[in-house]
Design a protein around this motif. Structure first.
Motif, short mmCIF file in Angstrom:
data_model
loop_
_atom_site.label_atom_id
_atom_site.label_comp_id
_atom_site.label_asym_id
_atom_site.label_seq_id
_atom_site.Cartn_x
_atom_site.Cartn_y
_atom_site.Cartn_z
N GLU A 294 0.83 -1.20 0.00
CA GLU A 294 0.00 0.00 0.00
C GLU A 294 0.87 1.26 0.00
N THR A 295 2.04 1.18 0.60
CA THR A 295 2.92 2.37 0.56
C THR A 295 3.40 2.65 -0.86
N TYR A 296 3.51 1.60 -1.67
CA TYR A 296 3.90 1.83 -3.05
C TYR A 296 2.78 2.56 -3.80
N GLU A 297 1.53 2.24 -3.46
CA GLU A 297 0.40 2.95 -4.04
C GLU A 297 0.45 4.44 -3.64
N ILE A 298 0.75 4.68 -2.37
CA ILE A 298 0.84 6.06 -1.89
C ILE A 298 1.95 6.80 -2.61
N ALA A 299 3.08 6.12 -2.81
CA ALA A 299 4.19 6.75 -3.54
C ALA A 299 3.78 7.12 -4.96
N ASN A 300 3.01 6.26 -5.61
CA ASN A 300 2.55 6.56 -6.96
C ASN A 300 1.58 7.74 -6.96
N GLU A 301 0.73 7.81 -5.94
CA GLU A 301 -0.19 8.95 -5.84
C GLU A 301 0.57 10.24 -5.57
N LEU A 302 1.63 10.13 -4.78
CA LEU A 302 2.47 11.30 -4.51
C LEU A 302 3.18 11.75 -5.78
N LYS A 303 3.65 10.79 -6.55
CA LYS A 303 4.27 11.10 -7.84
C LYS A 303 3.30 11.84 -8.75
N GLU A 304 2.07 11.34 -8.83
CA GLU A 304 1.07 11.96 -9.71
C GLU A 304 0.73 13.39 -9.23
N ALA A 305 0.68 13.58 -7.91
CA ALA A 305 0.41 14.92 -7.38
C ALA A 305 1.52 15.90 -7.76
N CYS A 306 2.74 15.42 -7.76
CA CYS A 306 3.87 16.27 -8.15
C CYS A 306 3.84 16.58 -9.64
N VAL A 307 3.49 15.59 -10.44
CA VAL A 307 3.40 15.80 -11.88
C VAL A 307 2.31 16.83 -12.20
N GLN A 308 1.16 16.71 -11.55
CA GLN A 308 0.07 17.66 -11.79
C GLN A 308 0.44 19.07 -11.32
N PHE A 309 1.19 19.15 -10.22
CA PHE A 309 1.59 20.45 -9.71
C PHE A 309 2.56 21.15 -10.65
N SER A 310 3.46 20.35 -11.21
CA SER A 310 4.47 20.92 -12.11
C SER A 310 3.85 21.38 -13.43
#
Length: 314
Positions: free
Chosen positions: A298-314
């Motif tokens: 589940e932490t890997y899922e969270i990491a992927n969601e964090l990655k997507e949040a950073c991509v959208q922010f950029s």
């Protein structure tokens, strides 16, 4: 008016039990126990209790009371600094006759007979100070210990007034609180002193973290690393801001293994992370949130969601 309803309820009830969230921080303790000090000082005849699991690292601020089930039945229950019911420490709150929610987090779920939520406030401790300030000419008073607790809560949730949540109202509240008789230097030392074992774990984190191309980082602290450094999961709270000054880092997550799950601490310098936390049994602010993962997968899922949040922010 909500503040009037809260003040009237405090005056009405003889027994008042105050809660906060699980895994408390200084604002949770500051608002919970600071409010109890205001009520006790203002209305000495009332029975006022604070409840929740003890957090040893915050015992310098306060310790909790032993409250029986029977005491809840005719009590006013006030819940501080807790966005959702699942995170209320001591789930007996629901037995109370009347429930009040006071919080500065974005609403996750609606609860309470009276709900005062102000997401513009730096902290729930600041809100409690505003409640006192509004009614100080109507029977409410604040003692030195209450001022110390509210000040500590504000300091904790504003990162010593460095976070963007710090406003003019925040600084005005702090300016008045420091006129009370308490030792600010001692309070800062208690809040921010670092045990040697935690300092060494900081070194481990700084040696092993990496920044992904999208601008996020994840730090895994499994049980064997905590045991090697003799650090408890709750003590790792001192590490969460460690990466905040790293160039190129937009958001980061600490994954701390406990006995039955993995504690997740999320921080950001732009991307919204509280929505990620809400997907994983947690919540918080847009730039600072906490969650719980059942497995490392589940932490890997969270990491992927964090990655997507950073991509959208950029």
């Amino acid at each position: 008016m909500i503040l009037q309803q809260i003040a009237d309820s405090i005056k009405e009830f003889e027994t008042i039990i105050i809660h906060r969230h699980v895994r408390p921080d200084p604002d949770a303790y500051g608002s919970q126990v600071g409010l109890s000090e205001i009520i006790r000082h203002s209305f000495p005849h009332k029975k006022v209790y604070v409840t929740g699991e003890e957090e040893p690292s915050l015992n310098f601020l306060a310790t909790m009371d032993n409250v029986s089930d029977a005491q809840f039945e005719e009590a006013l229950v006030i819940i501080c600094d807790t966005a959702n019911q699942a995170r209320i420490d001591d789930q007996r709150y629901s037995i109370g006759k009347k429930i009040i929610k006071i919080d500065h987090h974005p609403i996750v779920d609606e609860y309470g007979d009276i709900s005062w939520v102000d997401t513009t406030a730096s902290s729930t401790s600041e809100m409690i100070f505003q409640l006192y300030k509004y009614f100080r000419h109507d029977g409410f008073s604040l003692n030195d210990r209450g001022a110390l607790l509210l000040y500590g809560g504000i300091v904790g949730d504003t990162g010593r007034f460095l976070f963007p949540s710090t406003t003019q109202e925040t600084l005005e509240a702090a300016a008045e609180l420091v006129t009370y008789d308490f030792d600010r230097s001692k309070l800062y030392n208690q809040m921010y002193s670092t045990p040697m074992k935690v300092a060494k774990l900081k070194g481990y984190v700084l040696q092993h973290f990496t920044v992904n191309p999208e601008g996020f980082s994840t730090v895994e602290l499994p049980k064997h690393i905590l045991e090697e450094h003799q650090v408890t999961p709750s003590e790792t709270s001192a590490l969460v801001g460690l990466l905040g000054d790293v160039e190129g880092l937009l958001a980061w997550a600490f994954f701390v293994e406990e006995d039955n799950n993995i504690r997740v601490r999320l921080r950001s310098k732009g991307p919204v992370v509280n929505k990620i936390a809400e997907n994983h049994n947690g919540g918080g602010h847009p730039m600072a949130a906490g969650a719980t993962a059942d497995t490392w997968e589940e932490t890997y899922e969270i990491a992927n969601e964090l990655k997507e949040a950073c991509v959208q922010f950029s």
